[in-house]
Design a protein around this motif. Sequence first.
Motif, PDB file in Angstrom:
ATOM      1  N   MET A   1       1.835  -1.768   1.627  1.00 52.65           N
ATOM      2  CA  MET A   1       1.031  -2.343   0.574  1.00 52.65           C
ATOM      3  C   MET A   1       0.293  -1.218  -0.147  1.00 52.65           C
ATOM      4  SD  MET A   1       0.399  -5.154  -0.915  1.00 52.65           S
ATOM      5  CE  MET A   1       0.796  -6.545   0.063  1.00 52.65           C
ATOM      6  N   PHE A   2      -0.036  -1.454  -1.384  1.00 54.19           N
ATOM      7  CA  PHE A   2      -0.704  -0.474  -2.233  1.00 54.19           C
ATOM      8  C   PHE A   2      -2.181  -0.825  -2.336  1.00 54.19           C
ATOM      9  CE2 PHE A   2      -1.956   1.002  -6.503  1.00 54.19           C
ATOM     10  CZ  PHE A   2      -1.585   2.331  -6.418  1.00 54.19           C
ATOM     11  N   TYR A   3      -3.049   0.144  -2.072  1.00 60.11           N
ATOM     12  CA  TYR A   3      -4.495  -0.068  -2.129  1.00 60.11           C
ATOM     13  C   TYR A   3      -5.144   0.927  -3.078  1.00 60.11           C
ATOM     14  CZ  TYR A   3      -4.100  -2.799   2.164  1.00 60.11           C
ATOM     15  OH  TYR A   3      -3.776  -3.740   3.100  1.00 60.11           O
ATOM     16  N   VAL A   4      -6.128   0.460  -3.801  1.00 57.63           N
ATOM     17  CA  VAL A   4      -7.047   1.328  -4.519  1.00 57.63           C
ATOM     18  C   VAL A   4      -8.349   1.245  -3.728  1.00 57.63           C
ATOM     19  CG1 VAL A   4      -8.331   1.728  -6.644  1.00 57.63           C
ATOM     20  CG2 VAL A   4      -5.959   0.932  -6.752  1.00 57.63           C
ATOM     21  N   ILE A   5      -8.849   2.394  -3.315  1.00 55.14           N
ATOM     22  CA  ILE A   5     -10.051   2.441  -2.477  1.00 55.14           C
ATOM     23  C   ILE A   5     -11.097   3.285  -3.196  1.00 55.14           C
ATOM     24  CG2 ILE A   5     -10.992   3.110  -0.237  1.00 55.14           C
ATOM     25  CD1 ILE A   5      -8.078   2.870   0.850  1.00 55.14           C
ATOM     26  N   TYR A  25      -4.688   9.783   3.999  1.00 54.09           N
ATOM     27  CA  TYR A  25      -3.947   8.530   3.868  1.00 54.09           C
ATOM     28  C   TYR A  25      -3.398   8.279   2.463  1.00 54.09           C
ATOM     29  CZ  TYR A  25      -5.394   6.879   8.463  1.00 54.09           C
ATOM     30  OH  TYR A  25      -5.563   6.726   9.809  1.00 54.09           O
ATOM     31  N   GLY A  26      -3.907   8.999   1.469  1.00 51.19           N
ATOM     32  CA  GLY A  26      -3.467   8.696   0.111  1.00 51.19           C
ATOM     33  C   GLY A  26      -3.747   9.818  -0.868  1.00 51.19           C
ATOM     34  N   GLU A  27      -3.696   9.465  -2.154  1.00 53.41           N
ATOM     35  CA  GLU A  27      -3.882  10.430  -3.236  1.00 53.41           C
ATOM     36  C   GLU A  27      -5.235  10.234  -3.900  1.00 53.41           C
ATOM     37  OE1 GLU A  27      -0.715  10.812  -6.112  1.00 53.41           O
ATOM     38  OE2 GLU A  27       0.644   9.808  -4.705  1.00 53.41           O
ATOM     39  N   TRP A  28      -5.924  11.346  -4.093  1.00 55.38           N
ATOM     40  CA  TRP A  28      -7.215  11.351  -4.782  1.00 55.38           C
ATOM     41  C   TRP A  28      -6.953  11.244  -6.279  1.00 55.38           C
ATOM     42  CZ3 TRP A  28     -10.534  16.244  -5.769  1.00 55.38           C
ATOM     43  CH2 TRP A  28     -11.815  15.887  -6.174  1.00 55.38           C
ATOM     44  N   LYS A  29      -7.424  10.182  -6.910  1.00 59.77           N
ATOM     45  CA  LYS A  29      -7.147   9.943  -8.324  1.00 59.77           C
ATOM     46  C   LYS A  29      -8.317  10.257  -9.236  1.00 59.77           C
ATOM     47  CE  LYS A  29      -2.942   8.753  -7.965  1.00 59.77           C
ATOM     48  NZ  LYS A  29      -1.897   9.534  -8.595  1.00 59.77           N
ATOM     49  N   GLN A  30      -9.513   9.891  -8.813  1.00 61.18           N
ATOM     50  CA  GLN A  30     -10.733  10.191  -9.557  1.00 61.18           C
ATOM     51  C   GLN A  30     -11.825  10.402  -8.532  1.00 61.18           C
ATOM     52  OE1 GLN A  30     -11.504   6.941 -12.231  1.00 61.18           O
ATOM     53  NE2 GLN A  30     -10.108   7.735 -13.768  1.00 61.18           N
ATOM     54  N   PHE A  31     -12.961  10.911  -8.981  1.00 60.79           N
ATOM     55  CA  PHE A  31     -14.059  11.087  -8.044  1.00 60.79           C
ATOM     56  C   PHE A  31     -14.343   9.753  -7.373  1.00 60.79           C
ATOM     57  CE2 PHE A  31     -14.660  14.499 -11.130  1.00 60.79           C
ATOM     58  CZ  PHE A  31     -14.578  15.569 -10.256  1.00 60.79           C
ATOM     59  N   PHE A  34      -9.315   6.601  -4.499  1.00 62.99           N
ATOM     60  CA  PHE A  34      -8.026   6.975  -3.927  1.00 62.99           C
ATOM     61  C   PHE A  34      -7.024   5.856  -4.129  1.00 62.99           C
ATOM     62  CE2 PHE A  34     -10.495  10.117  -1.818  1.00 62.99           C
ATOM     63  CZ  PHE A  34      -9.625  11.110  -1.414  1.00 62.99           C
ATOM     64  N   GLU A  35      -5.748   6.235  -4.208  1.00 63.21           N
ATOM     65  CA  GLU A  35      -4.649   5.279  -4.154  1.00 63.21           C
ATOM     66  C   GLU A  35      -3.884   5.551  -2.866  1.00 63.21           C
ATOM     67  OE1 GLU A  35      -3.697   4.779  -8.916  1.00 63.21           O
ATOM     68  OE2 GLU A  35      -2.238   5.802  -7.637  1.00 63.21           O
ATOM     69  N   CYS A  36      -3.601   4.491  -2.108  1.00 60.28           N
ATOM     70  CA  CYS A  36      -2.942   4.642  -0.815  1.00 60.28           C
ATOM     71  C   CYS A  36      -1.837   3.610  -0.654  1.00 60.28           C
ATOM     72  CB  CYS A  36      -3.947   4.446   0.325  1.00 60.28           C
ATOM     73  SG  CYS A  36      -5.362   5.549   0.273  1.00 60.28           S
ATOM     74  N   PHE A  63     -11.973  -1.966  -1.047  1.00 58.66           N
ATOM     75  CA  PHE A  63     -10.516  -1.921  -0.888  1.00 58.66           C
ATOM     76  C   PHE A  63      -9.917  -2.966  -1.826  1.00 58.66           C
ATOM     77  CE2 PHE A  63     -12.396  -0.616   3.059  1.00 58.66           C
ATOM     78  CZ  PHE A  63     -11.594   0.398   3.525  1.00 58.66           C
ATOM     79  N   TYR A  64      -9.102  -2.517  -2.771  1.00 54.79           N
ATOM     80  CA  TYR A  64      -8.394  -3.424  -3.679  1.00 54.79           C
ATOM     81  C   TYR A  64      -6.923  -3.375  -3.310  1.00 54.79           C
ATOM     82  CZ  TYR A  64     -12.641  -3.095  -6.463  1.00 54.79           C
ATOM     83  OH  TYR A  64     -13.944  -3.132  -6.875  1.00 54.79           O
ATOM     84  N   ARG A  65      -6.390  -4.467  -2.811  1.00 56.29           N
ATOM     85  CA  ARG A  65      -4.981  -4.523  -2.442  1.00 56.29           C
ATOM     86  C   ARG A  65      -4.198  -5.057  -3.636  1.00 56.29           C
ATOM     87  NH1 ARG A  65      -3.109  -8.155   2.485  1.00 56.29           N
ATOM     88  NH2 ARG A  65      -3.078  -9.722   0.872  1.00 56.29           N
ATOM     89  N   LEU A  66      -3.193  -4.298  -4.045  1.00 54.93           N
ATOM     90  CA  LEU A  66      -2.390  -4.667  -5.206  1.00 54.93           C
ATOM     91  C   LEU A  66      -0.940  -4.870  -4.800  1.00 54.93           C
ATOM     92  CD1 LEU A  66      -3.723  -2.068  -7.802  1.00 54.93           C
ATOM     93  CD2 LEU A  66      -4.501  -4.417  -7.455  1.00 54.93           C
ATOM     94  N   GLY A  67      -0.387  -5.989  -5.199  1.00 63.08           N
ATOM     95  CA  GLY A  67       1.029  -6.235  -4.993  1.00 63.08           C
ATOM     96  C   GLY A  67       1.850  -5.476  -6.024  1.00 63.08           C
TER      97      GLY A  67
END
Length: 90
Positions: A1-5, A25-31, A34-36, A63-67
């Motif tokens: 699953m894809f999360y924006v944290i 666990y994921g990629e740092w996108k902005q201060f 993260f996207e994981c 934690f935002y879970r995105l389908g």
Amino acid sequence: MFYVISYDISENKRRTKIHKCLKSYGEWKQFSVFECRLTATQYQKLRHRLDKLIKPAEDSILFYRLGQCCQRHVERIGCAAPRQDDVFLV
């Protein structure tokens, strides 16, 4: 699953620990964002690690879970992701 944290951590030392944990666990996108891409097991391990690091009365992690259908609608405008992994603006 894809999360924006995203996180709002009041103390620099804890904020750095949270950042390092999420970076594994994921990629740092902005201060503070993260996207994981996480399996259910990875998500539970991450939540457990973060629960140990934060002070719930002072800190917040969202934690935002995105389908997959929602992931296609993520857009970016403006500048690229932060340039240095070790710089924090407070």
